[in-house]
Design a protein around this motif. Sequence first.
Motif, short mmCIF file in Angstrom:
data_model
loop_
_atom_site.label_atom_id
_atom_site.label_comp_id
_atom_site.label_asym_id
_atom_site.label_seq_id
_atom_site.Cartn_x
_atom_site.Cartn_y
_atom_site.Cartn_z
N SER A 111 72.84 32.31 17.13
CA SER A 111 73.19 33.49 17.93
C SER A 111 74.21 34.37 17.20
N LEU B 103 72.19 36.29 14.78
CA LEU B 103 71.41 37.32 15.47
C LEU B 103 72.26 38.54 15.79
N GLN B 104 73.49 38.32 16.27
CA GLN B 104 74.34 39.45 16.57
C GLN B 104 74.66 40.23 15.29
N ASN C 8 71.78 42.40 14.36
CA ASN C 8 71.58 43.54 15.26
C ASN C 8 72.39 44.77 14.82
N SER D 97 79.31 35.58 19.66
CA SER D 97 78.11 36.15 20.29
C SER D 97 78.29 36.14 21.79
N GLU E 43 72.32 36.97 23.23
CA GLU E 43 71.71 36.41 22.03
C GLU E 43 71.09 35.03 22.32
#
Length: 363
Positions: free
Chosen positions: A166, A169-170, A173, A302, A306
């Motif tokens: 996560s 992923l952040q 982004n 995060s 996420e």
Amino acid sequence: MESEDIVYSKAYRLIKPEKFEEVILEHTINHNQVVVQPILASICHADIRYYTGQRRKEALQKKLPMALFHEGIGRVVKSKDESFFKGQRVVIVPNIPARRLKAPLINEKSSSYRRIVKDNYLPDSFFLGSGYDGIGQQHLVLPTENVIPVPENIPDEIAVLAELTSVSLQAANYVSDYFNDGRIAVFGDGPVGYLTAATLHHVFDISKENLLVFGAIDERLAHFDFATTHLVHDFNFREEANVISVIECTGGKFSNNAINQAIDLIEPQGKITLLGVSEEHVLLNTRDILEKGLTVYGSSRSTEDEFKTLMNEFQNKAFQRTLKKLIPNKNEVIRNVQDLEKTMDKAMKSKDWKKTYLSFKWD
């Protein structure tokens, strides 16, 4: 003995470097909170830094004693929210905004900010295993937003990677609006770099040709079979073209070189996300940051958003096969403080690329 609104929790608290103590904590269960018993945790490098005393002295004095660990899954023991049921398998979101712990104001937004600040950047937020007792305890009492159901087709050993993924992923982004304009590079061949590259490939569909990974160890880079890999010590960063976004995942003493190599590599008006953590100040080539008009983001931790995304993405079998490379050959069984100290001693000396998993046995 427990009442309807109180739960007792056996906790393994770190009281000083390399020393845990078993204590009993008392938690109050408020409206819209869930009691979770951790079943599997993964050791993060941050946990190792606490255990070995590598954090700054003032940080250790402020945050200890404390139960460690923030990467984990568990099962619901009790819930004041009917959407959860006893025995349900859940992943734990470790970032807890203070507003969620203050009944009956759990669902209210903070009024101290004129603009919206993400929960993981609010200064009054709590984070499990960082100044707030973490997953190394028998019972966690969490707001419902910090408990995400795990689909049946996601194994425990995959689900426990959700927290670290996560964070990747952040970070991705922040630069995702550039993904169709050129290539993206990841600096770092450790677990964070691997999960970041895996996220870019599986979640954002970045092809091997457009995904570059830079590392220092050939054996580690061999795991990145979905990316184009290069050793940092024999690469001319100023000659590579069309790299328009970079995510730095090295941290520590390697941050300085990695960030400046990223600045050399990236195209004008590119975007760089910094993900690696360093205890020391890092010197940056600000001249080229200015001349190239670069945007540099800091990314930390995060939110539940996420985690929710990953509980969908982790159901992808191809993604699972990629993640399995980080899973250890066996889990370390933790029944008491002695088991935990032995495991942490082994983890701090280990050179293994894979993660270390803790399987808690509370009875």
